[in-house]
Design an enzyme around this catalytic site. Sequence first.
Site, PDB file in Angstrom:
ATOM      1  CD  GLU A 117       1.499 -59.736  -4.500  1.00  0.00           C
ATOM      2  OE1 GLU A 117       1.519 -59.458  -3.288  1.00  0.00           O
ATOM      3  OE2 GLU A 117       2.003 -60.758  -4.956  1.00  0.00           O
ATOM      4  CG  HIS A 159       1.445 -62.222  -1.108  1.00  0.00           C
ATOM      5  ND1 HIS A 159       2.331 -61.347  -1.684  1.00  0.00           N
ATOM      6  CD2 HIS A 159       2.181 -62.965  -0.239  1.00  0.00           C
ATOM      7  CE1 HIS A 159       3.549 -61.552  -1.180  1.00  0.00           C
ATOM      8  NE2 HIS A 159       3.474 -62.522  -0.309  1.00  0.00           N
ATOM      9  NE  ARG A 207       8.114 -60.423  -1.986  1.00  0.00           N
ATOM     10  CZ  ARG A 207       7.796 -61.124  -0.905  1.00  0.00           C
ATOM     11  NH1 ARG A 207       7.149 -62.272  -1.027  1.00  0.00           N
ATOM     12  NH2 ARG A 207       8.101 -60.686   0.298  1.00  0.00           N
TER      13      ARG A 207
HETATM   14  C1  GLV Z   1       5.666 -62.897   2.286  1.00  0.00           C
HETATM   15  O1  GLV Z   1       5.592 -62.873   1.119  1.00  0.00           O
HETATM   16  C2  GLV Z   1       6.861 -62.792   3.025  1.00  0.00           C
HETATM   17  O2  GLV Z   1       7.912 -62.437   2.432  1.00  0.00           O
HETATM   18  O3  GLV Z   1       6.839 -63.054   4.217  1.00  0.00           O
END
Ligand code: GLV
Length: 320
Positions: free
Chosen positions: A267, A286, A238
């Site tokens: 994001e 991401h 994160r």
């Molecule tokens: C993605 O970032 C997740 O937490 O699955």
Amino acid sequence: MKPIVYITRKLPEEAVAPLRDQFEVRMWESESEAVPRSVLLEEVADADALWTVVTDAVDRDLLTAAPKLKIVANMAVGYNNIDTVAAKERDIVVTNTPGVLTETTADLTFALLLATARRLGEAEQDLREGKWTSWTPMGYTGMDVGGATLGIIGMGRIGEAVARRARGFDMRVLYHNRSRKKEAEVQFGFEYAELDKLLQEADFVITLAPFTPETAGLIGARELALMKKTAVFINSSRGGIVDETALYEALKNGTIWAAGLDVFETEPVPVDHPLLSLPNVTALPHIGSASVKTRLAMMNLNVQAILDVFEGREPQNRVV
Ligand code: GLV
């Protein structure tokens, strides 16, 4: 009348089909844009179940706007986007999708490490822009991965999967975690290290910890200064775990050598974000869990969680 499930992103029909018998399925239809907050607030007013993704803020206001809600099924392993305290107060079940994305996210993390170490993004962009004019002895020279020391902060399932991959590259693996992983230490030779020692000794530092009040801003100016000047920093957990302003300064001033980022504090990351102006940043949108098989498996877990709650079973991946 069937209960209503609201889904905040467009999903393939094969994924939602198992819900259609029992639920009225409502879904945000745009593939290019996320559901606006104002629309989401209206949609949840009637919703009995809510299907969310990592960037949907399920805060107290949203839960208050959803008086009928029984479950929030978050299509992610992390659930820092959800106010679990507020959900618990209302007896709203919250579920996530762990397990099925471990190997896929570890693959991406390792790919990002390699790409950053060997400057793949920069090199490919130059080639596409016609800037490959000659083979240059010191052109695009990067850092060796094979035999280097890897430091993993957050040795959960994904951390361990990354560490296993590192063995294939003859890397020494240091890890820092709330709890010791004695079995992995014995079986694979991973070494536990205090955070500062890990930062000082690792050639590659990866953060894979969940985002919590304890890990927010964990990597700041002090931690970056402890790293080697040749260090490569990788974040696929994160964005908020890192102080992005301090990271920008460290990359610009040569405090560390490069960073590979799959996640950002905000994001989608704005294209004018200072970090994106740096050539020594490899940036991805991401995509840790983004393989076809894994994304379908995550959808399947979400479907199952919603069915479980409405059919009176305890969902497998309940976090609240
Ligand atoms: C993605 O970032 C997740 O937490 O699955």
